[in-house]
Write a protein that holds these residues in place. Structure first.
Motif, PDB file in Angstrom:
ATOM      1  N   TYR A  24       0.828  -1.206   0.000  1.00  8.94           N
ATOM      2  CA  TYR A  24       0.000   0.000   0.000  1.00  8.94           C
ATOM      3  C   TYR A  24       0.865   1.260   0.000  1.00  8.94           C
ATOM      4  O   TYR A  24       0.582   2.226  -0.711  1.00  8.94           O
ATOM      5  N   VAL A  25       1.893   1.250   0.819  1.00  4.36           N
ATOM      6  CA  VAL A  25       2.791   2.396   0.902  1.00  4.36           C
ATOM      7  C   VAL A  25       3.512   2.579  -0.431  1.00  4.36           C
ATOM      8  O   VAL A  25       3.606   3.690  -0.963  1.00  4.36           O
ATOM      9  N   LYS A  26       3.989   1.486  -0.989  1.00  2.00           N
ATOM     10  CA  LYS A  26       4.650   1.531  -2.294  1.00  2.00           C
ATOM     11  C   LYS A  26       3.701   2.093  -3.350  1.00  2.00           C
ATOM     12  O   LYS A  26       4.075   2.958  -4.150  1.00  2.00           O
ATOM     13  N   THR A  81      -4.033  16.815  -2.360  1.00  2.00           N
ATOM     14  CA  THR A  81      -3.639  16.883  -0.959  1.00  2.00           C
ATOM     15  C   THR A  81      -3.259  15.472  -0.530  1.00  2.00           C
ATOM     16  O   THR A  81      -4.067  14.552  -0.640  1.00  2.00           O
ATOM     17  N   PHE A  82      -2.028  15.307  -0.087  1.00  2.00           N
ATOM     18  CA  PHE A  82      -1.518  14.007   0.365  1.00  2.00           C
ATOM     19  C   PHE A  82      -1.376  14.069   1.876  1.00  2.00           C
ATOM     20  O   PHE A  82      -0.570  14.827   2.402  1.00  2.00           O
ATOM     21  N   ILE A  83      -2.178  13.281   2.576  1.00  2.00           N
ATOM     22  CA  ILE A  83      -2.225  13.282   4.032  1.00  2.00           C
ATOM     23  C   ILE A  83      -1.539  12.032   4.570  1.00  2.00           C
ATOM     24  O   ILE A  83      -1.852  10.920   4.141  1.00  2.00           O
ATOM     25  N   ILE A  84      -0.618  12.231   5.507  1.00  3.03           N
ATOM     26  CA  ILE A  84      -0.020  11.108   6.236  1.00  3.03           C
ATOM     27  C   ILE A  84      -0.326  11.331   7.706  1.00  3.03           C
ATOM     28  O   ILE A  84       0.174  12.286   8.314  1.00  3.03           O
ATOM     29  N   ASP A  85      -1.159  10.471   8.261  1.00  4.87           N
ATOM     30  CA  ASP A  85      -1.469  10.562   9.687  1.00  4.87           C
ATOM     31  C   ASP A  85      -0.518   9.659  10.450  1.00  4.87           C
ATOM     32  O   ASP A  85      -0.419   8.470  10.156  1.00  4.87           O
ATOM     33  N   ASN A  86       0.176  10.224  11.418  1.00  2.00           N
ATOM     34  CA  ASN A  86       1.176   9.567  12.265  1.00  2.00           C
ATOM     35  C   ASN A  86       2.473   9.318  11.480  1.00  2.00           C
ATOM     36  O   ASN A  86       2.873   8.181  11.240  1.00  2.00           O
ATOM     37  N   LEU A  87       3.111  10.404  11.119  1.00  2.00           N
ATOM     38  CA  LEU A  87       4.371  10.345  10.375  1.00  2.00           C
ATOM     39  C   LEU A  87       5.449   9.585  11.145  1.00  2.00           C
ATOM     40  O   LEU A  87       6.280   8.912  10.538  1.00  2.00           O
ATOM     41  N   ASN A  88       5.428   9.652  12.481  1.00  2.00           N
ATOM     42  CA  ASN A  88       6.419   8.925  13.274  1.00  2.00           C
ATOM     43  C   ASN A  88       6.400   7.434  12.975  1.00  2.00           C
ATOM     44  O   ASN A  88       7.449   6.796  12.887  1.00  2.00           O
ATOM     45  N   PHE A 135       5.594   6.044  10.215  1.00  2.00           N
ATOM     46  CA  PHE A 135       6.183   5.887   8.882  1.00  2.00           C
ATOM     47  C   PHE A 135       7.704   6.005   8.953  1.00  2.00           C
ATOM     48  O   PHE A 135       8.425   5.168   8.412  1.00  2.00           O
ATOM     49  N   VAL A 136       8.195   7.008   9.644  1.00  3.50           N
ATOM     50  CA  VAL A 136       9.629   7.265   9.713  1.00  3.50           C
ATOM     51  C   VAL A 136      10.356   6.203  10.532  1.00  3.50           C
ATOM     52  O   VAL A 136      11.465   5.797  10.193  1.00  3.50           O
ATOM     53  N   ASN A 137       9.738   5.717  11.592  1.00  5.63           N
ATOM     54  CA  ASN A 137      10.401   4.767  12.488  1.00  5.63           C
ATOM     55  C   ASN A 137      10.347   3.319  12.007  1.00  5.63           C
ATOM     56  O   ASN A 137      10.985   2.466  12.608  1.00  5.63           O
ATOM     57  N   GLU A 138       9.611   3.039  10.958  1.00  3.98           N
ATOM     58  CA  GLU A 138       9.500   1.674  10.445  1.00  3.98           C
ATOM     59  C   GLU A 138      10.597   1.445   9.390  1.00  3.98           C
ATOM     60  O   GLU A 138      10.570   2.049   8.319  1.00  3.98           O
ATOM     61  N   PRO A 139      11.569   0.578   9.676  1.00  2.00           N
ATOM     62  CA  PRO A 139      12.690   0.375   8.748  1.00  2.00           C
ATOM     63  C   PRO A 139      12.267  -0.042   7.330  1.00  2.00           C
ATOM     64  O   PRO A 139      12.914   0.355   6.363  1.00  2.00           O
ATOM     65  N   ARG A 140      11.186  -0.767   7.200  1.00  2.00           N
ATOM     66  CA  ARG A 140      10.785  -1.228   5.861  1.00  2.00           C
ATOM     67  C   ARG A 140      10.308  -0.086   4.965  1.00  2.00           C
ATOM     68  O   ARG A 140      10.182  -0.271   3.752  1.00  2.00           O
ATOM     69  N   TYR A 141      10.052   1.095   5.544  1.00  2.00           N
ATOM     70  CA  TYR A 141       9.614   2.237   4.744  1.00  2.00           C
ATOM     71  C   TYR A 141      10.720   3.254   4.485  1.00  2.00           C
ATOM     72  O   TYR A 141      10.473   4.308   3.913  1.00  2.00           O
ATOM     73  N   SER A 142      11.953   2.936   4.884  1.00  2.00           N
ATOM     74  CA  SER A 142      13.051   3.894   4.724  1.00  2.00           C
ATOM     75  C   SER A 142      13.294   4.263   3.260  1.00  2.00           C
ATOM     76  O   SER A 142      13.731   5.376   2.964  1.00  2.00           O
ATOM     77  N   ALA A 143      12.993   3.361   2.349  1.00  2.00           N
ATOM     78  CA  ALA A 143      13.179   3.640   0.920  1.00  2.00           C
ATOM     79  C   ALA A 143      12.250   4.751   0.434  1.00  2.00           C
ATOM     80  O   ALA A 143      12.509   5.368  -0.605  1.00  2.00           O
ATOM     81  N   TYR A 144      11.192   5.046   1.174  1.00  2.00           N
ATOM     82  CA  TYR A 144      10.211   6.047   0.754  1.00  2.00           C
ATOM     83  C   TYR A 144      10.454   7.416   1.391  1.00  2.00           C
ATOM     84  O   TYR A 144       9.780   8.380   1.031  1.00  2.00           O
TER      85      TYR A 144
END
Length: 168
Positions: free
Chosen positions: A94-96, A129-136, A138-147
Motif C-alpha cells: 500500500y505504501v509503495k 492533498t496528500f495526508i499522512i497521519d502519524n508520520l512517526n 512511517f519514519v520509524n518503520e525500517p521497511r519504509y526507509s526507501a520512501y
C-alpha cells in the motif's frame, strides 16, 4: 477556473494576551502542513476537519485527496468523493502504491504546467492533498526507509506543482 488560493477556515485560535480569537485559515497553495502535538491533542481532528472542509468547498475537478493512515482514525473517509485513495499501514504494498501514484501525479503536473507554477497556470490539473497521519510510525518503520526520500521530494517539489503534503 484557475485556483490562485485554496483557503480553508479550520476554526478559531486563541490569542489571550490581546483577547482575540481570529479565524484559523490555511492556504493549501502556500505551504505544506506539519502538525505536531501530544496524544489526544487534536491532530487527527484537524485532519478530519480539513477533509470535511475540502469536500464542502471543492469538487472532483478541483481537488483530490490521498490518505496514508498510520493512525487508523481516518478509515471512515475512504469512500468520500474527493478521496482518490485510502491506504493503511497493514501492507507495505500500500505504501509503495501510494508513493508510485504521487510520483506519477507530480510527473504529470510538471508536464501539464510546462514549467509554470501551479498558481500561474491555466488550465490547472486537479490540486492534490496528500495526508499522512502519524508520520512517526512511517519514519520509524525500517521497511519504509526507501520512501523517505520520495516524501522529501514531494515536500520539496510538489507545492509549486499542485501537491500539498499534510502530516501529523
Amino acid at each position: 477556473m484557475s485556483l490562485n488560493k485554496m483557503l480553508c477556515t479550520l476554526g478559531k485560535f486563541d490569542i489571550p494576551i490581546i483577547q482575540m480569537q481570529p479565524a484559523f485559515v490555511v492556504d493549501l497553495l502556500d505551504s505544506n502542513i506539519a502538525l505536531f502535538g501530544s496524544a489526544m491533542s487534536g491532530k487527527t481532528t484537524f485532519l478530519k476537519t480539513l477533509v470535511n472542509i475540502l469536500h464542502k468547498q471543492y469538487n472532483e475537478k478541483q481537488e483530490q485527496i490521498f490518505i496514508l493512515d498510520f493512525g487508523g482514525a481516518l478509515f471512515q473517509y475512504r469512500d468520500f468523493p474527493l478521496v482518490r485513495a485510502y491506504f493503511d499501514n497493514s501492507n507495505e504494498e500500500y505504501v509503495k502504491r501510494v508513493f508510485k501514484i504521487m510520483d506519477n501525479i507530480l510527473k504529470s503536473n510538471i508536464s501539464v504546467l510546462s514549467g509554470k507554477n501551479y498558481r500561474d497556470s491555466d488550465p490547472q490539473p486537479s490540486h492534490t492533498t496528500f495526508i499522512i497521519d502519524n508520520l512517526n510510525a512511517f519514519v520509524n518503520e525500517p521497511r519504509y526507509s526507501a520512501y523517505h526520500e520520495k516524501l522529501a521530494k514531494l515536500c520539496r517539489d510538489g507545492l509549486s506543482k499542485g501537491i500539498t503534503i499534510v502530516v501529523t
